[in-house]
Design a protein around this motif. Structure first.
Motif, PDB file in Angstrom:
ATOM      1  N   LEU A 288       0.836  -1.203   0.000  1.00 54.66           N
ATOM      2  CA  LEU A 288       0.000   0.000   0.000  1.00 54.66           C
ATOM      3  C   LEU A 288       0.873   1.257   0.000  1.00 54.66           C
ATOM      4  CD1 LEU A 288      -2.946   1.003   0.165  1.00 54.66           C
ATOM      5  CD2 LEU A 288      -2.712   1.005   2.643  1.00 54.66           C
ATOM      6  N   TYR A 289       1.927   1.246   0.808  1.00 52.83           N
ATOM      7  CA  TYR A 289       2.798   2.424   0.889  1.00 52.83           C
ATOM      8  C   TYR A 289       3.542   2.645  -0.438  1.00 52.83           C
ATOM      9  CZ  TYR A 289       6.066   5.845   2.700  1.00 52.83           C
ATOM     10  OH  TYR A 289       6.779   6.996   2.889  1.00 52.83           O
TER      11      TYR A 289
ATOM     12  N   PHE B  91       2.476   1.733  -3.349  1.00 47.77           N
ATOM     13  CA  PHE B  91       1.449   2.226  -4.270  1.00 47.77           C
ATOM     14  C   PHE B  91       1.237   3.728  -4.064  1.00 47.77           C
ATOM     15  CE2 PHE B  91      -3.086   3.317  -4.635  1.00 47.77           C
ATOM     16  CZ  PHE B  91      -3.232   3.194  -6.010  1.00 47.77           C
ATOM     17  N   LEU B  92       1.156   4.146  -2.797  1.00 45.95           N
ATOM     18  CA  LEU B  92       0.884   5.559  -2.510  1.00 45.95           C
ATOM     19  C   LEU B  92       2.014   6.453  -2.995  1.00 45.95           C
ATOM     20  CD1 LEU B  92      -0.705   5.378   1.051  1.00 45.95           C
ATOM     21  CD2 LEU B  92      -1.821   6.078  -1.057  1.00 45.95           C
ATOM     22  N   PHE B  93       3.272   6.128  -2.611  1.00 47.40           N
ATOM     23  CA  PHE B  93       4.340   7.080  -2.976  1.00 47.40           C
ATOM     24  C   PHE B  93       4.663   7.028  -4.457  1.00 47.40           C
ATOM     25  CE2 PHE B  93       7.481   3.765  -1.428  1.00 47.40           C
ATOM     26  CZ  PHE B  93       8.202   3.617  -2.612  1.00 47.40           C
TER      27      PHE B  93
ATOM     28  N   ILE C 134       1.593   9.017  -6.223  1.00 43.58           N
ATOM     29  CA  ILE C 134       1.530  10.481  -6.065  1.00 43.58           C
ATOM     30  C   ILE C 134       2.675  11.173  -6.814  1.00 43.58           C
ATOM     31  CG2 ILE C 134       0.283  10.485  -3.858  1.00 43.58           C
ATOM     32  CD1 ILE C 134       2.969  11.347  -2.599  1.00 43.58           C
ATOM     33  N   GLY C 135       3.751  10.437  -7.056  1.00 45.02           N
ATOM     34  CA  GLY C 135       4.868  11.027  -7.809  1.00 45.02           C
ATOM     35  C   GLY C 135       4.565  11.182  -9.289  1.00 45.02           C
TER      36      GLY C 135
ATOM     37  N   LEU D 152      -1.274  13.239 -12.065  1.00 49.02           N
ATOM     38  CA  LEU D 152      -1.596  14.650 -12.327  1.00 49.02           C
ATOM     39  C   LEU D 152      -2.556  15.190 -11.275  1.00 49.02           C
ATOM     40  CD1 LEU D 152      -2.166  14.664 -16.172  1.00 49.02           C
ATOM     41  CD2 LEU D 152      -0.354  15.831 -14.946  1.00 49.02           C
ATOM     42  N   SER D 153      -3.505  14.332 -10.860  1.00 49.44           N
ATOM     43  CA  SER D 153      -4.480  14.770  -9.853  1.00 49.44           C
ATOM     44  C   SER D 153      -3.755  15.099  -8.547  1.00 49.44           C
ATOM     45  CB  SER D 153      -5.503  13.658  -9.593  1.00 49.44           C
ATOM     46  OG  SER D 153      -6.123  13.292 -10.781  1.00 49.44           O
ATOM     47  N   ALA D 154      -2.815  14.218  -8.142  1.00 49.89           N
ATOM     48  CA  ALA D 154      -2.064  14.462  -6.903  1.00 49.89           C
ATOM     49  C   ALA D 154      -1.237  15.743  -7.031  1.00 49.89           C
ATOM     50  CB  ALA D 154      -1.157  13.277  -6.603  1.00 49.89           C
ATOM     51  N   ALA D 155      -0.631  15.948  -8.219  1.00 50.40           N
ATOM     52  CA  ALA D 155       0.181  17.147  -8.428  1.00 50.40           C
ATOM     53  C   ALA D 155      -0.679  18.406  -8.317  1.00 50.40           C
ATOM     54  CB  ALA D 155       0.851  17.083  -9.790  1.00 50.40           C
ATOM     55  N   ASN D 156      -1.886  18.358  -8.864  1.00 47.30           N
ATOM     56  CA  ASN D 156      -2.795  19.508  -8.784  1.00 47.30           C
ATOM     57  C   ASN D 156      -3.181  19.802  -7.338  1.00 47.30           C
ATOM     58  OD1 ASN D 156      -3.025  20.363 -11.444  1.00 47.30           O
ATOM     59  ND2 ASN D 156      -4.590  18.852 -11.923  1.00 47.30           N
ATOM     60  N   LEU D 157      -3.554  18.746  -6.593  1.00 43.98           N
ATOM     61  CA  LEU D 157      -3.941  18.948  -5.187  1.00 43.98           C
ATOM     62  C   LEU D 157      -2.768  19.500  -4.385  1.00 43.98           C
ATOM     63  CD1 LEU D 157      -6.020  15.699  -4.496  1.00 43.98           C
ATOM     64  CD2 LEU D 157      -6.896  18.026  -4.646  1.00 43.98           C
ATOM     65  N   TYR D 158      -1.586  18.980  -4.661  1.00 40.61           N
ATOM     66  CA  TYR D 158      -0.376  19.395  -3.952  1.00 40.61           C
ATOM     67  C   TYR D 158      -0.103  20.879  -4.172  1.00 40.61           C
ATOM     68  CZ  TYR D 158       4.460  18.951  -2.279  1.00 40.61           C
ATOM     69  OH  TYR D 158       5.632  19.070  -1.582  1.00 40.61           O
TER      70      TYR D 158
ATOM     71  N   LEU E  94       3.045  21.743 -15.209  1.00 39.10           N
ATOM     72  CA  LEU E  94       2.641  20.431 -15.687  1.00 39.10           C
ATOM     73  C   LEU E  94       2.479  20.440 -17.201  1.00 39.10           C
ATOM     74  CD1 LEU E  94      -0.107  19.771 -13.011  1.00 39.10           C
ATOM     75  CD2 LEU E  94       2.269  19.070 -12.952  1.00 39.10           C
TER      76      LEU E  94
ATOM     77  N   LEU F 252      -5.068  -5.092  -4.293  1.00 41.96           N
ATOM     78  CA  LEU F 252      -4.202  -3.969  -4.652  1.00 41.96           C
ATOM     79  C   LEU F 252      -3.350  -4.319  -5.877  1.00 41.96           C
ATOM     80  CD1 LEU F 252      -3.590  -1.128  -3.777  1.00 41.96           C
ATOM     81  CD2 LEU F 252      -1.838  -1.980  -2.263  1.00 41.96           C
TER      82      LEU F 252
ATOM     83  N   PRO G 282       9.225  12.942  -6.043  1.00 45.04           N
ATOM     84  CA  PRO G 282       9.211  14.138  -6.878  1.00 45.04           C
ATOM     85  C   PRO G 282       7.775  14.441  -7.286  1.00 45.04           C
ATOM     86  CG  PRO G 282       9.940  12.246  -8.147  1.00 45.04           C
ATOM     87  CD  PRO G 282       9.686  11.749  -6.769  1.00 45.04           C
TER      88      PRO G 282
END
Lengths: 289, 165
Positions: free
Chosen positions: A71-72, A74-76, A79-80, A83-89, A105, B75, B162
């Motif tokens: 899970l971890y 998958f998450l990191f 988010i790297g 595009l959605s994560a980059a926008n929220l960030y 972007l 997953l 990044p």
């Protein structure tokens, strides 16, 4: 204790990875986590084996740890690249216009980033003539395509078999499973709450369940606008036929020496097949939708 | 007994998808595939958790084992499913395969349009999910969006990921 050990190992892997990424920025994010997570997992496995040997607790602790790590990762990793994560960030620091959001972007930055990553992971080669696919890249592309064929390409089965791969078939199964519970509930109402004898209650519950199921099938599964008496008696006949198929098949299998539990499973399979044929190709030959 | 039943269930769950459900339009949507995994996983945990709380038939280890294995299976499945969608990296690889070699400007020329479409689609998704709102042409975070952004920031900080590409 084993559960706490699993949690502690997972937290150690996360914070160990954070420390490693800062101490050695050159190491890849995934490679770094596999290194730290692998060590933490090994320590956890040894501790669990010493305490619990091969008991259920050991497997439970290891599976929980492995799931947490996946899970971890998958998450990191998502988010790297997301595009959605980059926008929220970026929006954390205040509202922005669409142009401002696109500024970093933009197409060039995205393509640059991907190309650099693919070169560093040796999927692409960069020479004076430009970028070129490596053998590893070609293998990756084949794997991608196999995955796409399996997960994303829906084949169009020939009519009338197309109905067997349709949303109405999915709805039909949902109703079938749901009515296992409905029939039990009806039986409970008639026997326990209304005090009927079981012989009468089972008959009334079966007919009541059948009527409700017919209405749900007609209106929701097959999306008919008008309930008709013709379909109602057809449905009664079909259900009686399915029961007969189940009863005959079960007894035939038992007669030839099969265990009665196996026999009833075979009978159920034949009865379901019979229901599919009668429901889809006789009663509701054409769905309204 | 629980683990044997769960093993058979996993085989049936995958076989059902491979043989039938992948041809059903609803299951091939993001929502459909998510529900196909989430609903049975939650049901397993709920039923086994209730049995563990109410009697000795099921142990905590069995509940955790089933939850962990279902999590790993679902997953992995969902990651492969999402990966099969391809995206930017696959588009680059496919173009290079068909052309043999290409310099950056030519790749850029072909893919910039795709990037624009993706950016617009992702922003629309965030608006639809209620994580972002628009006022006078400017986009800002909603309260749930702020929670999601804070979570992303924590993961990014921990993993030194990044951001933004």
């Amino acid at each position: 204790m084993w559960a706490l050990g699993s949690l502690a190992a997972w937290l150690a892997a996360i914070f160990g990875h954070a420390a490693l990424r800062r101490a050695a920025p050159g190491i890849g994010s995934l490679a770094g986590f596999l290194l730290v997570g692998g060590v933490a997992g090994l320590v956890l496995a040894l501790l669990l084996l010493r305490e619990w040997s091969f008991a259920m607790e050991t497997w439970a602790g290891l599976s929980a740890y492995a799931f947490g790590c996946e899970l971890y990762i998958f998450l990191f990793s998502s988010i790297g690249t997301s595009l959605s994560a980059a926008n929220l960030y970026r929006l954390r620091r205040g509202a922005r216009s669409a142009e401002e959001l696109e500024e970093r972007l933009a197409g060039k930055a995205m393509v640059d980033g991907r190309l650099q990553r693919m070169v560093s992971s040796r999927v692409l080669d960069l020479s004076d003539a430009g970028y070129r696919l490596t053998p590893r890249g070609a293998t990756l592309l084949r794997a991608y395509r196999a995955g796409r064929r399996f997960f994303r390409e829906r084949s169009e089965p020939p009519a009338p078999l197309g109905r067997l791969f349709s949303a109405e078939m999915l709805r039909w199964w949902i109703v079938g499973f749901a009515f296992l519970g409905v029939n039990l509930a009806l039986l409970y109402v008639f026997v326990d709450l209304l005090g009927m004898p079981v012989l009468i209650a089972t008959l009334i519950a079966a007919e009541a369940g059948l009527l409700v199921r017919f209405v749900v099938n007609d209106r929701w599964v097959f999306r008919q606008s008008q309930i008709t008496l013709q379909r109602l008696w057809q449905y009664h006949l079909a259900m009686a036929g399915s029961f007969a198929v189940w009863w005959i098949t079960t007894n035939v299998v038992v007669f030839f020496g099969g265990h009665y539990m196996i026999a009833t499973i075979v009978g159920m399979a034949c009865s379901i097949l019979m229901s599919i044929v009668t429901n889809f190709f006789w009663i509701w030959t054409r769905s309204k939708s | 007994m629980v683990t044997l039943g769960f093993g058979l269930y996993l085989v049936a769950h995958f076989a059902l998808y491979a043989l039938w459900l992948r041809h059903v339009a609803f299951v091939s949507t993001e929502k459909g595939i998510f529900l196909y995994h989430f609903v049975p996983a939650a049901s397993w945990v709920l039923v086994l958790g209730t049995l563990w709380l109410t009697g000795p038939a099921v142990s905590l280890a069995e509940v955790i084992l089933v939850a962990g294995l279902h999590g790993i299976y679902s997953l992995t499945f969902l990651e492969l499913w999402a990966l099969a969608d391809g995206g930017y990296s696959l588009a680059i690889l496919e173009r290079l395969e068909s052309r043999g070699e290409a310099d950056e400007p030519s790749i850029l020329a072909e893919l910039e349009g795709l990037g624009g479409e993706k950016r617009a689609a992702r922003l629309a998704d965030l608006l639809r999910m209620g994580l972002v709102e628009e006022h006078d042409g400017r986009y800002g975070l909603t309260p749930p969006g702020r929670v999601a952004a804070a979570f992303i920031a924590v993961i990014a900080r921990l993993s030194a990921a990044p951001m933004g590409r």
